[in-house]
Design a protein around this motif. Structure first.
Motif, short mmCIF file in Angstrom:
data_model
loop_
_atom_site.label_atom_id
_atom_site.label_comp_id
_atom_site.label_asym_id
_atom_site.label_seq_id
_atom_site.Cartn_x
_atom_site.Cartn_y
_atom_site.Cartn_z
N LYS A 1 10.55 3.55 -8.01
CA LYS A 1 10.85 2.28 -7.35
C LYS A 1 9.63 1.40 -7.11
O LYS A 1 9.75 0.19 -7.04
CB LYS A 1 11.56 2.55 -6.02
CG LYS A 1 12.92 3.22 -6.15
CD LYS A 1 13.94 2.29 -6.75
CE LYS A 1 15.33 2.91 -6.76
NZ LYS A 1 16.35 2.01 -7.33
N ASP A 2 8.44 2.01 -6.91
CA ASP A 2 7.29 1.18 -6.55
C ASP A 2 6.09 1.46 -7.43
O ASP A 2 5.94 2.55 -8.00
CB ASP A 2 6.92 1.39 -5.07
CG ASP A 2 6.48 2.81 -4.80
OD1 ASP A 2 5.26 3.05 -4.77
OD2 ASP A 2 7.34 3.68 -4.63
N VAL A 3 5.24 0.46 -7.56
CA VAL A 3 4.08 0.52 -8.45
C VAL A 3 3.07 1.57 -7.99
O VAL A 3 2.45 2.25 -8.81
CB VAL A 3 3.41 -0.86 -8.57
CG1 VAL A 3 2.18 -0.78 -9.46
CG2 VAL A 3 4.39 -1.88 -9.13
N ALA A 4 2.87 1.70 -6.67
CA ALA A 4 1.90 2.66 -6.17
C ALA A 4 2.23 4.08 -6.62
O ALA A 4 1.36 4.83 -7.05
CB ALA A 4 1.84 2.60 -4.63
N THR A 5 3.51 4.44 -6.54
CA THR A 5 3.93 5.77 -7.00
C THR A 5 3.74 5.90 -8.51
O THR A 5 3.25 6.94 -8.99
CB THR A 5 5.41 6.02 -6.64
OG1 THR A 5 5.58 5.90 -5.23
CG2 THR A 5 5.85 7.40 -7.08
N ALA A 6 4.10 4.87 -9.25
CA ALA A 6 3.94 4.90 -10.70
C ALA A 6 2.47 5.07 -11.08
O ALA A 6 2.14 5.82 -12.02
CB ALA A 6 4.51 3.63 -11.32
N LEU A 7 1.57 4.40 -10.37
CA LEU A 7 0.14 4.53 -10.66
C LEU A 7 -0.37 5.93 -10.37
O LEU A 7 -1.21 6.46 -11.10
CB LEU A 7 -0.64 3.50 -9.86
CG LEU A 7 -0.70 2.10 -10.47
CD1 LEU A 7 -1.25 1.10 -9.47
CD2 LEU A 7 -1.54 2.10 -11.74
N THR A 8 0.11 6.54 -9.30
CA THR A 8 -0.29 7.92 -9.00
C THR A 8 0.14 8.85 -10.13
O THR A 8 -0.61 9.73 -10.56
CB THR A 8 0.33 8.38 -7.68
OG1 THR A 8 -0.07 7.49 -6.65
CG2 THR A 8 -0.11 9.78 -7.33
N LEU A 9 1.34 8.65 -10.62
CA LEU A 9 1.84 9.45 -11.74
C LEU A 9 1.03 9.19 -13.01
O LEU A 9 0.73 10.10 -13.78
CB LEU A 9 3.32 9.15 -11.99
CG LEU A 9 4.27 9.54 -10.85
CD1 LEU A 9 5.67 9.00 -11.12
CD2 LEU A 9 4.32 11.05 -10.69
N TYR A 10 0.67 7.94 -13.23
CA TYR A 10 -0.15 7.59 -14.40
C TYR A 10 -1.52 8.27 -14.31
O TYR A 10 -1.99 8.88 -15.28
CB TYR A 10 -0.31 6.08 -14.48
CG TYR A 10 -1.10 5.59 -15.67
CD1 TYR A 10 -0.47 5.32 -16.88
CD2 TYR A 10 -2.48 5.41 -15.59
CE1 TYR A 10 -1.20 4.87 -17.98
CE2 TYR A 10 -3.21 4.96 -16.68
CZ TYR A 10 -2.57 4.70 -17.87
OH TYR A 10 -3.29 4.27 -18.95
N GLU A 11 -2.16 8.19 -13.16
CA GLU A 11 -3.51 8.73 -13.01
C GLU A 11 -3.52 10.25 -13.07
O GLU A 11 -4.53 10.85 -13.43
CB GLU A 11 -4.13 8.24 -11.71
CG GLU A 11 -4.43 6.75 -11.73
CD GLU A 11 -5.30 6.31 -10.57
OE1 GLU A 11 -5.30 6.99 -9.53
OE2 GLU A 11 -5.99 5.29 -10.73
N SER A 12 -2.40 10.88 -12.74
CA SER A 12 -2.32 12.34 -12.82
C SER A 12 -1.80 12.80 -14.18
O SER A 12 -1.55 13.99 -14.38
CB SER A 12 -1.42 12.88 -11.70
OG SER A 12 -0.10 12.39 -11.85
#
Length: 556
Positions: free
Chosen positions: A265-276
């Motif tokens: 739902k949110d970009v912050a969560t998506a970025l965490t997933l991307y960086e991991s």
């Protein structure tokens, strides 16, 4: 990184949910084409690891029934798991897909399609001309949201069926035999091939649809597929899985084996997933653009979707053209796109965006028509004073409806500050509402001003211009100009493409210069962070935007 750190606990729960759901991130799936490690003596016995693309959507898919689909998430899945008579290439040009041959009568009113002999459903059954006839007529029988597309395509009797004057079975489509489909038109339509690539025109197998009853299109295994991929898992509100369709007629050209799509739902969560390492691609909003602008894989993409102010033309003050024109000019569009949005969006001085729609001579529509209603604050104030005098008031109070997202709230605050500062006596109240509620308010025309959006359904200026005909479903503001209506009809039936394009240029000037029906805000942009290992991820300019047919995963 503050926003990302706050999301860690949410992300852990998110990952755990997928681990137990079957639609998961796991160590057996790789996003590279590197072979599984093996001994030097037996390299040929080690198969290449799966090529898996990991992406996300912000919304759940409501349905995969082409008769009912009307949202971007459903269209994205349908465009990759199903296929019509035509499909679009990476340049958004139509090419024959389920049809291997297309014959046209001398008057361009009768189109005969020959279905490929190797066109098959995901269960191995052949795709037939009957599947197309059944699916198209079923859109009307089911009162589908996108039934208007048949009228846009000029299919015979579509206007009369839309009005209830004829029955769905009278639609101008007929299977002459298993592989021959006849389509009759109301008038010659140069957009037909392009429109036939849209999901509303995809086939359905009658026996399968009826066997699933009210469950059809609501689960991965209650849907039949004839496109490059097929769904093999779908956990509602969590995600879904595409796998290469072995029965697709061009399956040997599909480069990835699997696509995992997660609902984030949110970009912050998506970025965490991307960086991991759990996602391969993220769309950034303005809060993160500067932070990632210099990172590998960052890029911005120009988008043909637009945002604009929709005016209620029955409002006592907003019914005045000079007041609308003043509101359109009295704020800093460059400041909005460059500072507030900061994601590749650009100021818009027209209803048709730039960079996507060209004349038969190759000229950009936006360049040909120029920057409409671009002016200074001083000019806006003169128009404002004149408009107030014409209406007989000294102040105007309005409410602005906008989507309840962080980005749109920022846009609303910017507009409020600019307009209240630059237009003496103007007051604007901001009302953030869910998109579904905003749409209902617009349909009922129970609003003052609304920030609206529009993404093209097909690659032609008309997708932005015929919205404003009197009584049109997308009008939603009581705007009416009989001359405009007549010119839209003229453009749709004009077979000389250069003349047709000129009419469309004149339509925009009438809409915005003469009538000031709406106030354009900006052309949207996409700020993307994508792994370098992902190649040929195609974003098409018109809906459906995403086609994974050419995407590949390569070695870093």
């Amino acid at each position: 990184m503050i926003h990302i750190k706050k999301s860690v606990s949410l992300v852990l729960a998110f990952l755990l949910a997928f681990t137990v759901s079957g639609c998961n991130f796991n160590s057996e799936q790789s996003n590279t084409n590197t072979q599984t490690p093996g001994t030097a003596e037996q390299p040929s016995q080690q198969p290449a690891a799966k090529k898996v693309l990991r992406i996300y959507e912000t919304d759940e898919v409501p349905t995969l029934d082409t008769a009912h689909a009307h949202d971007s998430a459903s269209f994205a899945v349908l465009n990759n798991s199903m296929e019509g008579l035509y499909r679009r290439d990476p340049n958004s040009q139509p090419y024959l897909a389920m049809a291997e041959k297309h014959d046209v009568s001398p008057d361009s009113l009768v189109h005969t399609f020959t279905i490929r002999s190797n066109a098959k459903w995901s269960n191995g059954d052949p795709v037939t001309a009957h599947d197309f006839e059944y699916a198209w007529k079923r859109v009307y029988e089911e009162a589908g949201h996108y039934s208007f597309m048949f009228e846009t395509a000029a299919i015979l009797h579509a206007p009369q069926i839309q009005k209830g004057e004829k029955k769905p079975e009278e639609l101008g489509v007929k299977a002459l035999d298993e592989r021959t489909l006849e389509v009759k038109l109301e008038y010659p339509n140069p957009l037909l091939n392009q429109l036939l690539s849209f999901p509303t025109f995809f086939p359905q197998k009658k026996e399968f649809v009826e066997s699933q009853k009210d469950k059809f299109g609501l689960e991965y295994n209650t849907t039949l597929y004839n496109g490059p991929f097929m769904l093999t898992d779908w956990k509602h509100e969590q995600g879904w899985t595409f796998e290469k369709n072995p029965h697709y007629w061009e399956t040997d050209k599909i480069k990835v084996d699997q696509i995992d799509v997660y609902v984030v739902k949110d970009v912050a969560t998506a970025l965490t997933l991307y960086e991991s390492g759990q996602l391969d691609r993220v769309s950034l909003n303005s809060s993160f653009v500067d932070q990632y602008r210099d990172k590998e894989g960052f890029t911005t993409i120009k988008d043909p979707s637009i945002r604009f102010l929709r005016f209620n033309h029955t409002h006592p003050a907003l019914a005045n053209a000079n007041i609308r024109r003043a509101i359109n000019m009295a704020w800093d569009k460059e400041g909005l796109t460059n500072v507030i949005l900061n994601d590749g969006a650009t100021p818009l001085y027209g209803v048709v965006p730039g960079g996507f729609f060209f004349s038969p001579e190759g000229k950009d529509y936006r360049e040909l028509n120029g920057e409409i209603n671009k002016g200074t604050v001083e000019q806006a104030q003169e128009l404002w004073k004149k408009g107030l005098q014409e209406v007989g008031v000294s102040e105007v109070k309005v409410a602005l409806n906008l989507a309840d997202t962080d980005q749109q709230k920022k846009v609303g605050e910017f507009l409020k500050n600019q307009l209240e500062k630059n237009l003496p006596g103007f007051t604007m109240e901001l009302k953030s509402v869910p998109t579904s509620q905003r749409l209902e308010l617009e349909k009922a025309i129970t609003y003052d001003i609304s920030i609206s959006s529009w993404g093209p359904d097909y690659s032609d200026p008309m997708t932005y211009l015929d919205m404003w005909v009197t009584g049109g479903s997308a009008n939603r503001m009581k705007y009416s100009n009989p001359k405009y209506d007549e010119m839209v009809k003229q453009a749709k039936t004009e077979t000389d493409l250069s003349k047709r394009f000129q009419i469309m240029l004149e339509l925009e000037k009438m809409l915005l210069v003469e009538d000031v029906a709406i106030a354009p805000l900006y052309q949207e942009g996409l700020a993307i962070l994508q792994r370098p290992t992902v190649k040929d991820y195609v974003v098409l300019p018109t809906a459906p935007k995403y086609n994974y047919q050419w995407v590949d995963i390569v070695s870093p």
